[in-house]
Design an enzyme around this catalytic site. Structure first.
Site, PDB file in Angstrom:
ATOM      1  N   HIS A  67       0.737  -1.189  -0.045  1.00  0.00           N
ATOM      2  CA  HIS A  67      -0.027   0.029   0.140  1.00  0.00           C
ATOM      3  C   HIS A  67       0.841   1.306  -0.085  1.00  0.00           C
ATOM      4  O   HIS A  67       1.260   1.634   1.198  1.00  0.00           O
ATOM      5  CB  HIS A  67      -0.790   0.246   1.343  1.00  0.00           C
ATOM      6  CG  HIS A  67      -1.801  -1.207   1.451  1.00  0.00           C
ATOM      7  ND1 HIS A  67      -2.855  -1.247   1.015  1.00  0.00           N
ATOM      8  CD2 HIS A  67      -1.422  -2.371   1.921  1.00  0.00           C
ATOM      9  CE1 HIS A  67      -3.571  -2.449   1.304  1.00  0.00           C
ATOM     10  NE2 HIS A  67      -2.645  -3.121   1.850  1.00  0.00           N
ATOM     11  N   HIS A 210      -8.194  -8.752   1.119  1.00  0.00           N
ATOM     12  CA  HIS A 210      -7.432  -9.166   2.263  1.00  0.00           C
ATOM     13  C   HIS A 210      -8.630 -10.134   2.712  1.00  0.00           C
ATOM     14  O   HIS A 210      -9.819 -10.125   2.455  1.00  0.00           O
ATOM     15  CB  HIS A 210      -7.574  -7.946   3.158  1.00  0.00           C
ATOM     16  CG  HIS A 210      -6.694  -6.832   2.937  1.00  0.00           C
ATOM     17  ND1 HIS A 210      -6.948  -5.770   2.353  1.00  0.00           N
ATOM     18  CD2 HIS A 210      -5.498  -6.823   3.031  1.00  0.00           C
ATOM     19  CE1 HIS A 210      -6.010  -4.989   2.135  1.00  0.00           C
ATOM     20  NE2 HIS A 210      -4.962  -5.477   2.561  1.00  0.00           N
ATOM     21  N   GLU A 213      -7.442 -12.167   8.010  1.00  0.00           N
ATOM     22  CA  GLU A 213      -6.420 -11.577   8.488  1.00  0.00           C
ATOM     23  C   GLU A 213      -6.110 -11.833  10.102  1.00  0.00           C
ATOM     24  O   GLU A 213      -5.189 -12.039  10.529  1.00  0.00           O
ATOM     25  CB  GLU A 213      -6.138 -10.153   8.080  1.00  0.00           C
ATOM     26  CG  GLU A 213      -4.733  -9.257   8.616  1.00  0.00           C
ATOM     27  CD  GLU A 213      -4.981  -8.083   8.092  1.00  0.00           C
ATOM     28  OE1 GLU A 213      -5.679  -7.647   7.383  1.00  0.00           O
ATOM     29  OE2 GLU A 213      -3.722  -7.397   8.271  1.00  0.00           O
TER      30      GLU A 213
HETATM   31 ZN   LIG Z   1      -2.789  -5.104   2.951  1.00  0.00          ZN
END
Ligand SMILES: [Zn+2]
Length: 408
Positions: A67, A210, A213
């Site tokens: 990112h 994602h 996580e």
């Molecule tokens: Zn990420």
């Protein structure tokens, strides 16, 4: 046509082997690769390049998950636990955005390149990184991201996403591939996800998301409980998950998808990802600093699910160098034999990542792009090469992208 001579080579092909006294013949792509004597005889007119020191040739590194827009973070965000970190991202998002510029992102990309990363997958939330990604010599797969949970804002959010995506699609070229990111199961309304995934299918774009996580994500999707319950209650007392984990995965059934993290995924979910032909992006440092746990790569190997490495952003890491990521991974996966793990990690930073991003790169094979690194590793030997390369490399001695030597 050039012919580069090296002491050692790590082709990153299967089965994993290392080579001694090898040469590679290339223009923009690899024309031939083999033992020095053989190659010298075969190509007497090629321009010879003899590398200095104890040279080791390997493919350029590929980091499919970063990112860049959060590159200004240095100690601002709260590490240690997922929900407090997420709250700190929301609190400091504007400040981190203001602290970033195209020039700073370009500098970040240049230092990634100097460390040997030649291709990335950039997850873009706001489009602030587009200019820099178009200027860098790295190959960029640019994942325009969609997220948002309010049903009444679906149209506005989707229109904003489409306008960002349209300007990205216009910029496509041989080193810039548009792609789509669906942020996560807890943050993206399924209608938004479905609409964006339809575009990805129609335009044959890679997808990133994602998935599983944190423990908080697990509890929220399984039973609407845990840290996310409190988190979402701050916005609405009636908040509930949009779908369960399987329901979320079913949205991706006909897409080419990279599932990032999957630390908390159940076996049945991993089986579903495998059935879909999906890929897992493993970001061990990010998972550690956000208190999410450690991905079971042994289980992925047993299940024959393809995984590769990623650094995630500086929002949850302190380095975007894949050498740092590999060194940390070596220390974290303590149940994995060290030398074997080094080979797996090199594959995860090259060939496996190339496959996930559909790049014709990531291994030293005839027909692949001539994008590779030369390391100088004093004391290298065939038996210790992968481990030694990971433990000792900060920067390669030379970097070639599509046959051109890059000065960084
Ligand atoms: Zn990420």
């Amino acid at each position: 046509m050039k012919c580069l001579h090296v002491n050692y080579a790590i082709p990153c092909t299967k089965p994993f082997t290392c080579k001694e006294n090898y040469a590679i013949v290339f223009d923009t792509h690899i024309i031939d690769f083999g033992p020095k004597e053989l190659i010298t005889k075969r190509y007497p007119n090629a321009k010879n390049i003899i590398s200095k020191g104890q040279s080791v040739l390997l493919p350029g590194l590929i980091n499919p998950h970063v990112h860049l827009e959060f590159s200004a973070n240095q100690g601002v965000l709260d590490f240690g636990d997922f929900i407090p970190w997420l709250q700190s991202v929301i609190k400091h998002r504007d400040e981190l955005q203001k602290a970033i510029s195209s020039e700073k992102i370009l500098n970040t990309l240049t230092s990634m390149l100097a460390s040997g990363t030649t291709a990335i997958g950039a997850v873009s939330s706001f489009g602030l990184d587009l200019d820099a990604c178009l200027k860098t010599p790295l190959h960029v797969t640019y994942f325009t991201e969609i997220l948002g949970s309010r049903p009444d804002a679906v149209d506005i959010l989707f229109n904003d996403f489409k306008s960002r995506l349209n300007s990205v699609l216009k910029s496509a070229n041989k080193s810039f591939s548009p792609a789509i990111s669906i942020h996560s199961p807890y943050s993206t309304h399924p209608i938004l996800a479905q609409n964006a995934l339809d575009i990805a299918r129609k335009d044959d774009l890679c997808v990133s998301t994602h998935f599983m996580e944190s423990q908080a994500e697990r509890e929220w999707l399984d039973s609407a409980s845990g840290g996310f319950k409190e988190f979402f209650n701050a916005f609405s007392p009636y908040a509930k998950p949009f779908c369960n984990a399987k329901g979320y995965l079913s949205l991706f059934e006909n897409n080419h998808t990279l599932f990032t993290h999957a630390v908390q995924a159940k076996k049945s979910e991993l089986e579903y990802i495998k059935y879909q032909g999906g890929f897992i992006t493993h970001c061990p440092v990010s998972n550690r600093v956000l208190g999410c746990g450690l991905l079971d790569i042994n289980r992925l190997n047993q299940m024959q699910i393809s995984w590769h490495l990623g650094t995630d952003g500086l929002s949850s890491n302190i380095s975007l160098s894949l050498w740092d990521e590999m060194r940390n991974a070596l220390m974290m996966h303590q149940n994995f034999p060290l030398k074997e793990l080094a080979k797996e990690l090199l594959m995860g930073a090259t060939a496996n990542a190339a496959k996930a991003l559909r790049l014709n790169a990531g291994s030293l094979e005839i027909g692949k792009e001539a994008t590779f690194l030369i390391l100088d590793l004093p004391g290298a030997s065939l038996s210790n090469l992968p481990l030694h390369a990971i433990l000792h490399t900060k920067k390669p001695q030379s970097i070639y992208i599509q046959g051109e030597k890059i000065d960084v």
